[in-house]
Structures are given as structure tokens and as C-alpha cells.
Motif scaffolding. Structure first.
Motif, mmCIF file in Angstrom:
data_model
loop_
_atom_site.group_PDB
_atom_site.id
_atom_site.type_symbol
_atom_site.label_atom_id
_atom_site.label_comp_id
_atom_site.label_asym_id
_atom_site.label_seq_id
_atom_site.Cartn_x
_atom_site.Cartn_y
_atom_site.Cartn_z
ATOM 1 N N ALA A 17 10.634 15.074 26.820
ATOM 2 C CA ALA A 17 9.440 14.256 27.067
ATOM 3 C C ALA A 17 9.678 13.283 28.215
ATOM 4 O O ALA A 17 8.809 13.099 29.079
ATOM 5 N N GLY A 18 10.846 12.677 28.246
ATOM 6 C CA GLY A 18 11.166 11.749 29.324
ATOM 7 C C GLY A 18 11.225 12.434 30.679
ATOM 8 O O GLY A 18 10.712 11.912 31.677
ATOM 9 N N LEU A 19 11.840 13.601 30.728
ATOM 10 C CA LEU A 19 11.898 14.346 31.985
ATOM 11 C C LEU A 19 10.506 14.770 32.443
ATOM 12 O O LEU A 19 10.188 14.691 33.629
ATOM 13 N N SER A 20 9.689 15.221 31.522
ATOM 14 C CA SER A 20 8.349 15.669 31.880
ATOM 15 C C SER A 20 7.511 14.526 32.437
ATOM 16 O O SER A 20 6.836 14.680 33.457
ATOM 17 N N ALA A 21 7.551 13.374 31.779
ATOM 18 C CA ALA A 21 6.781 12.227 32.245
ATOM 19 C C ALA A 21 7.290 11.728 33.595
ATOM 20 O O ALA A 21 6.499 11.375 34.474
ATOM 21 N N THR A 22 8.600 11.737 33.774
ATOM 22 C CA THR A 22 9.171 11.280 35.035
ATOM 23 C C THR A 22 8.798 12.207 36.184
ATOM 24 O O THR A 22 8.390 11.751 37.256
ATOM 25 N N VAL A 23 8.925 13.498 35.966
ATOM 26 C CA VAL A 23 8.594 14.456 37.021
ATOM 27 C C VAL A 23 7.100 14.410 37.335
ATOM 28 O O VAL A 23 6.699 14.537 38.493
ATOM 29 N N ALA A 24 6.267 14.203 36.329
ATOM 30 C CA ALA A 24 4.826 14.129 36.561
ATOM 31 C C ALA A 24 4.460 12.946 37.443
ATOM 32 O O ALA A 24 3.564 13.039 38.274
ATOM 33 N N LYS A 25 5.141 11.827 37.272
ATOM 34 C CA LYS A 25 4.816 10.629 38.041
ATOM 35 C C LYS A 25 5.519 10.580 39.392
ATOM 36 O O LYS A 25 4.957 10.116 40.367
ATOM 37 N N VAL A 26 6.752 11.059 39.459
ATOM 38 C CA VAL A 26 7.545 10.921 40.678
ATOM 39 C C VAL A 26 7.275 12.036 41.681
ATOM 40 O O VAL A 26 7.228 11.802 42.877
ATOM 41 N N SER A 27 7.103 13.248 41.199
ATOM 42 C CA SER A 27 6.940 14.386 42.103
ATOM 43 C C SER A 27 5.655 15.142 41.782
ATOM 44 O O SER A 27 5.676 16.136 41.058
ATOM 45 N N PRO A 28 4.537 14.708 42.340
ATOM 46 C CA PRO A 28 3.266 15.352 42.015
ATOM 47 C C PRO A 28 3.089 16.737 42.634
ATOM 48 O O PRO A 28 2.190 17.465 42.262
ATOM 49 N N THR A 29 3.965 17.113 43.563
ATOM 50 C CA THR A 29 3.819 18.432 44.187
ATOM 51 C C THR A 29 4.305 19.552 43.280
ATOM 52 O O THR A 29 3.976 20.705 43.512
ATOM 53 N N ILE A 30 5.097 19.226 42.269
ATOM 54 C CA ILE A 30 5.563 20.248 41.321
ATOM 55 C C ILE A 30 4.429 20.544 40.360
ATOM 56 O O ILE A 30 3.869 19.639 39.742
ATOM 57 N N GLY A 31 4.106 21.805 40.219
ATOM 58 C CA GLY A 31 3.021 22.209 39.333
ATOM 59 C C GLY A 31 3.393 22.054 37.867
ATOM 60 O O GLY A 31 4.562 21.879 37.522
ATOM 61 N N PRO A 32 2.400 22.140 36.988
ATOM 62 C CA PRO A 32 2.682 21.918 35.568
ATOM 63 C C PRO A 32 3.579 22.989 34.953
ATOM 64 O O PRO A 32 4.417 22.679 34.113
ATOM 65 N N ARG A 33 3.446 24.242 35.359
ATOM 66 C CA ARG A 33 4.289 25.286 34.761
ATOM 67 C C ARG A 33 5.760 25.080 35.095
ATOM 68 O O ARG A 33 6.625 25.164 34.223
ATOM 69 N N LEU A 34 6.047 24.793 36.351
ATOM 70 C CA LEU A 34 7.431 24.552 36.755
ATOM 71 C C LEU A 34 7.968 23.283 36.121
ATOM 72 O O LEU A 34 9.130 23.219 35.717
ATOM 73 N N ARG A 35 7.120 22.255 36.009
ATOM 74 C CA ARG A 35 7.537 21.005 35.375
ATOM 75 C C ARG A 35 7.901 21.231 33.919
ATOM 76 O O ARG A 35 8.932 20.761 33.441
ATOM 77 N N HIS A 36 7.079 21.987 33.195
ATOM 78 C CA HIS A 36 7.366 22.229 31.778
ATOM 79 C C HIS A 36 8.608 23.094 31.612
ATOM 80 O O HIS A 36 9.407 22.867 30.702
ATOM 81 N N LEU A 37 8.788 24.056 32.488
ATOM 82 C CA LEU A 37 9.986 24.894 32.427
ATOM 83 C C LEU A 37 11.230 24.060 32.693
ATOM 84 O O LEU A 37 12.227 24.160 31.970
ATOM 85 N N PHE A 38 11.190 23.216 33.716
ATOM 86 C CA PHE A 38 12.335 22.368 34.037
ATOM 87 C C PHE A 38 12.627 21.373 32.920
ATOM 88 O O PHE A 38 13.765 21.226 32.489
ATOM 89 N N ALA A 39 11.607 20.673 32.467
ATOM 90 C CA ALA A 39 11.799 19.647 31.440
ATOM 91 C C ALA A 39 12.218 20.251 30.108
ATOM 92 O O ALA A 39 12.905 19.611 29.320
ATOM 93 N N GLY A 40 11.832 21.490 29.846
ATOM 94 C CA GLY A 40 12.210 22.129 28.585
ATOM 95 C C GLY A 40 13.599 22.718 28.592
ATOM 96 O O GLY A 40 14.249 22.820 27.550
#
Length: 104
Positions: A17-40
Motif C-alpha cells: 500500500a505504501g509503495l502504491s501510494a508513493t508511486v501514484a503521487k511521485v511518478s504520474p507517468t507510470i500507468g496503473p497496471r505497472l504501478r500495481h504490478l510493481f507495488a505488489g
């Protein structure tokens, strides 16, 4: 794999959850699918790293790998739920201010 499975699952979900929220706020160019894969999947490195540092020689059994797969699924689901609560930062479209400047 570990002594307290509930603590392990809760801490893994918190890391995801922390990684997902951080990536969502810091790097908006990363799409949601890649963000969820990375954070998971990223916290599994910390979990397996703790397991591998317990002794000089460690063998991961089938149940260890099965539990690691379950943690990855938990992480992706947690990241998806956090993604619904924490929207990505928006990047303004290019050229929006230029159109106003062209009006005479």
C-alpha cells in the motif's frame, strides 16, 4: 516459512500500500497496471531476503514458494484497492496555455 503468518501478511500489505501510494503521487507517468504490478511484487524481495539471511544455507521448499505467490497476489490486490482511494497525480496536457496565447 515464518512464525507469525498474520503479521507477515499485514506487513506485506502495508508495504504494498505504501509503495502504491508513493508511486501514484511521485511518478504520474507510470500507468496503473505497472504501478500495481510493481507495488505488489517489490516487497517479496524483502521478505525472501529475510528468509535467506537466517542461515548460511537455506532451501526454499514448495510451501515457501506457494506462500510467496500468495503474498504477491495479496500485494497486487492491496495496491489495486489503494489505487482506487489514492488517484494518480495528473500531468497537465501539453499546449493548453499556448492556445490561450494564440487568441487575438
Amino acid at each position: 516459512m515464518f512464525d507469525n503468518a498474520i503479521f507477515l501478511a499485514a506487513s506485506y500489505a502495508a508495504m504494498s500500500a505504501g509503495l502504491s501510494a508513493t508511486v501514484a503521487k511521485v511518478s504520474p507517468t507510470i500507468g496503473p497496471r505497472l504501478r500495481h504490478l510493481f507495488a505488489g511484487t517489490a516487497p517479496i524481495a524483502a521478505v525472501l531476503g529475510m528468509r535467506l539471511t537466517e542461515a548460511d544455507s537455506v532451501t526454499l521448499q514448495g510451501m515457501d514458494l506457494f506462500a510467496a505467490g500468495g503474498l504477491v497476489v495479496l500485494g497486487v490486490v492491496t495496491s489495486t484497492l489503494v489505487g482506487k482511494a489514492v488517484p494518480s497525480a495528473r500531468i497537465p496536457p501539453q499546449g493548453v496555455d499556448d492556445r490561450r496565447a494564440l487568441r487575438h
